[in-house]
Design an enzyme around this catalytic site. Structure first.
Site, PDB file in Angstrom:
ATOM      1  N   TYR A 216       1.073  -1.642  -0.118  1.00 34.96           N
ATOM      2  CA  TYR A 216      -0.055  -0.382   0.468  1.00 34.96           C
ATOM      3  C   TYR A 216       0.976   1.325  -0.170  1.00 34.96           C
ATOM      4  CZ  TYR A 216      -4.695   0.118   0.001  1.00 34.96           C
ATOM      5  OH  TYR A 216      -6.551   0.258  -0.527  1.00 34.96           O
TER       6      TYR A 216
ATOM      7  N   GLU B 198      -0.201   5.239  -0.452  1.00 30.23           N
ATOM      8  CA  GLU B 198      -0.634   6.209  -0.182  1.00 30.23           C
ATOM      9  C   GLU B 198       0.412   7.146  -0.555  1.00 30.23           C
ATOM     10  OE1 GLU B 198      -4.788   6.010   1.307  1.00 30.23           O
ATOM     11  OE2 GLU B 198      -3.813   7.719   1.876  1.00 30.23           O
TER      12      GLU B 198
ATOM     13  N   ASP C 215      -5.293  14.177 -25.660  1.00 29.56           N
ATOM     14  CA  ASP C 215      -6.053  12.967 -24.604  1.00 29.56           C
ATOM     15  C   ASP C 215      -5.620  11.602 -25.717  1.00 29.56           C
ATOM     16  OD1 ASP C 215      -6.354  10.736 -23.476  1.00 29.56           O
ATOM     17  OD2 ASP C 215      -8.562  10.829 -23.841  1.00 29.56           O
TER      18      ASP C 215
ATOM     19  N   THR D 183      -2.468   6.171 -21.930  1.00 33.82           N
ATOM     20  CA  THR D 183      -2.362   4.897 -21.409  1.00 33.82           C
ATOM     21  C   THR D 183      -1.526   3.902 -21.676  1.00 33.82           C
ATOM     22  OG1 THR D 183      -3.187   3.632 -23.621  1.00 33.82           O
ATOM     23  CG2 THR D 183      -4.689   4.316 -21.126  1.00 33.82           C
TER      24      THR D 183
ATOM     25  N   LYS E 240      -2.196  -0.360 -25.297  1.00 39.27           N
ATOM     26  CA  LYS E 240      -1.674  -0.097 -26.403  1.00 39.27           C
ATOM     27  C   LYS E 240      -0.533   0.789 -26.559  1.00 39.27           C
ATOM     28  CE  LYS E 240      -6.012   2.662 -25.485  1.00 39.27           C
ATOM     29  NZ  LYS E 240      -7.205   3.561 -25.190  1.00 39.27           N
TER      30      LYS E 240
ATOM     31  N   ARG F  64      -1.403  -2.608 -18.591  1.00 39.83           N
ATOM     32  CA  ARG F  64      -3.302  -1.954 -18.451  1.00 39.83           C
ATOM     33  C   ARG F  64      -2.874  -0.240 -17.166  1.00 39.83           C
ATOM     34  NH1 ARG F  64      -6.235   0.300 -19.798  1.00 39.83           N
ATOM     35  NH2 ARG F  64      -7.923  -0.734 -19.289  1.00 39.83           N
TER      36      ARG F  64
HETATM   37  C1  LIG Z   1      -8.266   4.101 -24.629  1.00 37.03           C
HETATM   38  C2  LIG Z   1      -8.485   5.774 -24.138  1.00 37.03           C
HETATM   39  C3  LIG Z   1      -8.993   5.834 -23.009  1.00 37.03           C
HETATM   40  C4  LIG Z   1      -9.176   4.773 -21.865  1.00 37.03           C
HETATM   41  O1  LIG Z   1      -8.390   4.447 -21.140  1.00 37.03           O
HETATM   42  P1  LIG Z   1      -8.867   3.250 -20.054  1.00 37.03           P
HETATM   43  O2  LIG Z   1      -7.463   3.360 -19.671  1.00 37.03           O
HETATM   44  O3  LIG Z   1      -9.873   2.185 -21.476  1.00 37.03           O
HETATM   45  O4  LIG Z   1      -9.831   4.080 -19.221  1.00 37.03           O
HETATM   46  C5  LIG Z   1      -9.029   6.858 -22.722  1.00 37.03           C
HETATM   47  N1  LIG Z   1      -9.324   8.846 -24.058  1.00 37.03           N
HETATM   48  C6  LIG Z   1      -8.559   7.491 -25.312  1.00 37.03           C
HETATM   49  C7  LIG Z   1      -8.402   8.383 -26.122  1.00 37.03           C
HETATM   50  C8  LIG Z   1      -8.343   6.548 -25.771  1.00 37.03           C
HETATM   51  O5  LIG Z   1      -8.023   5.579 -26.418  1.00 37.03           O
END
Ligand SMILES: *Cc1c(COP(=O)(O)O)cnc(C)c1O
Length: 412
Positions: free
Chosen positions: A59, A61, A205, A231, A234, A240
């Protein structure tokens, strides 16, 4: 499967055969079918080792050197490594590696910059915006006033004039650029200019292209955006999870927006795995990989178009392809089902300016397996033949099994 994973599978098989079957079944599914889901990849055995390590017990935090729990002196090293590697890899002044997922990273970015009720401009959901870009089913749509921009009906490219006009007329507090289904590079300099003109923050994003950025084959949002969300899975090929990059002046706001505002304790096994992945992504081998991911996507897109599918924007700059199978006489949803039965696993997605559904494909996973342009052309031919009814499902499944067996994702 590596030796250590074989041993772990043995432990699990003795204690919990039911769950062991799930693990082995999923491993078999991943290695005997074609994984063309654009968001997926195969992490390295080193990343899997970090994920399955005793760091999962800790843990922690807070942040390194300032934790609410005792005994963090060793996991602190893992988080410092992850932060330093992320900063170096992407040339960012600050990195937060605690976000549990891409969505958590976006939530924290909004928390750092916005108040409930603020207006936010983002790519509309029918054009490839993510749930966190204003879906009514998501916190974003409930707590903020989202305005959507779109893509040009002809070219499929982001409608820059519309972005500029909406920014002028709606005066958003933030502009979001990034998508789950845009196959082309995003012009971050353009979005910066429009954001400056509107007095808005710019949030990139970049979950999908971030691995390509690391590999030097896609433009980086880091010099332009106030906050970059991504992320670590990908194309980037880590565990993840999420991460956030920003300039030094926003560092404290972003860190506080993650913990304690939107999350509790950091997941140290995942953070260690992120550090491993950032280390891998800094190597020449990863740059070569990223280059091949794009070459494979271009080969696959061209071959699908030659088979008669309509490829949006006429191709791709990235790992991602959106293709409409309608000319072959099937809609996206039916196509996905038929292909799944043949062992070709992919998503369907909305098609801009169309009621039907298209197919979304990506080359990150098959490229990790070592496939090249020749295999992409074979896959496109098989896919089209299945959709036309020229190849029986059982025959196609055998072809897929044979191809996958020649490119095992993990050493046997
Ligand atoms: C994959 C993705 C997310 C979300 O990712 P998670 O790990 O599934 O929450 C958010 N925005 C974009 C543009 C993504 O491609």
């Amino acid at each position: 499967m590596t030796v250590s994973h074989a041993l772990e599978a043995d432990v699990l098989r003795r204690q919990d055969p039911e769950l062991a079957d799930v693990l082995l079944g999923e491993r078999e599914r991943q290695s005997s079918k074609l994984q063309l889901i654009a968001a997926e990849n195969f992490t390295s055995p080193a990343v899997l080792a970090a994920l399955g390590s005793p760091l999962a017990n800790k843990y922690a935090e807070g942040y390194p050197g300032n934790r609410h729990h005792g005994g963090c002196e060793i996991v602190d090293v893992a988080e410092r490594l992850a932060v330093e590697r992320a900063k170096a890899l992407f040339g960012a002044e600050h990195a937060n590696v605690q976000a549990h997922s891409g969505s958590s990273a976006v939530l924290a970015a909004y928390a750092a910059l916005l108040r409930p009720g603020d207006t936010v401009l983002a790519l509309g959901l029918p054009y490839g915006g993510h749930l966190t870009h204003g879906s009514p089913a998501n916190f974003s749509g409930r707590w903020f006033d989202f305005v959507g921009y779109g893509v040009d009906a002809e070219s499929g490219l982001i409608d820059h004039e519309q972005v500029r006009t909406l920014a002028r007329t709606r005066r958003p507090k933030a502009i979001v650029c990034g998508s789950i289904a845009y196959p082309r590079h995003i012009d971050y300099a353009f979005f910066r200019e429009v954001a400056d003109e509107a007095g808005a923050h710019l949030i990139a994003d970049a979950a999908h292209p971030m691995g390509l950025v690391a590999g030097g084959v896609a433009p980086s949002p880091v010099p332009y955006a106030d906050i970059v969300c991504a992320t670590t899975d990908k194309v980037l090929r880590g565990p993840r999870g999420g991460m956030i990059l920003c300039g030094g002046e926003l560092a404290e706001r972003v860190d506080r927006a993650v913990f304690p505002f939107t999350q509790g304790g950091a997941q140290m096994h995942t953070i260690a795995a992120k550090a491993v992945a950032f280390g891998e992504a800094a190597t020449p081998a990863f740059a070569a990989y990223a280059h091949q991911v794009v070459a494979n996507a271009r080969a696959l897109a061209a071959a699908l178009a030659a088979e008669g599918l309509i490829v949006t924007t006429g191709g791709t700059d990235t790992h991602l392809i959106i293709a409409d199978p309608a000319p072959l006489g099937v809609d996206g949803r039916t196509a996905r089902g038929r292909l799944a039965a043949a062992g070709i696993v992919l998503d369907c997605c909305a098609l801009p300016h169309d009621d039907g559904r298209g197919l979304r494909l990506g080359t990150a996973a098959v490229t990790t397996q070592g496939m090249g342009a020749r295999e992409m052309r074979f896959v496109a031919g098989l896919l089209a033949s299945v959709l036309r009814g020229g190849t029986e499902t059982a025959r196609a499944r055998e072809d897929v099994r044979e191809l996958a067996a020649a490119f095992p994702p993990y050493p046997r």
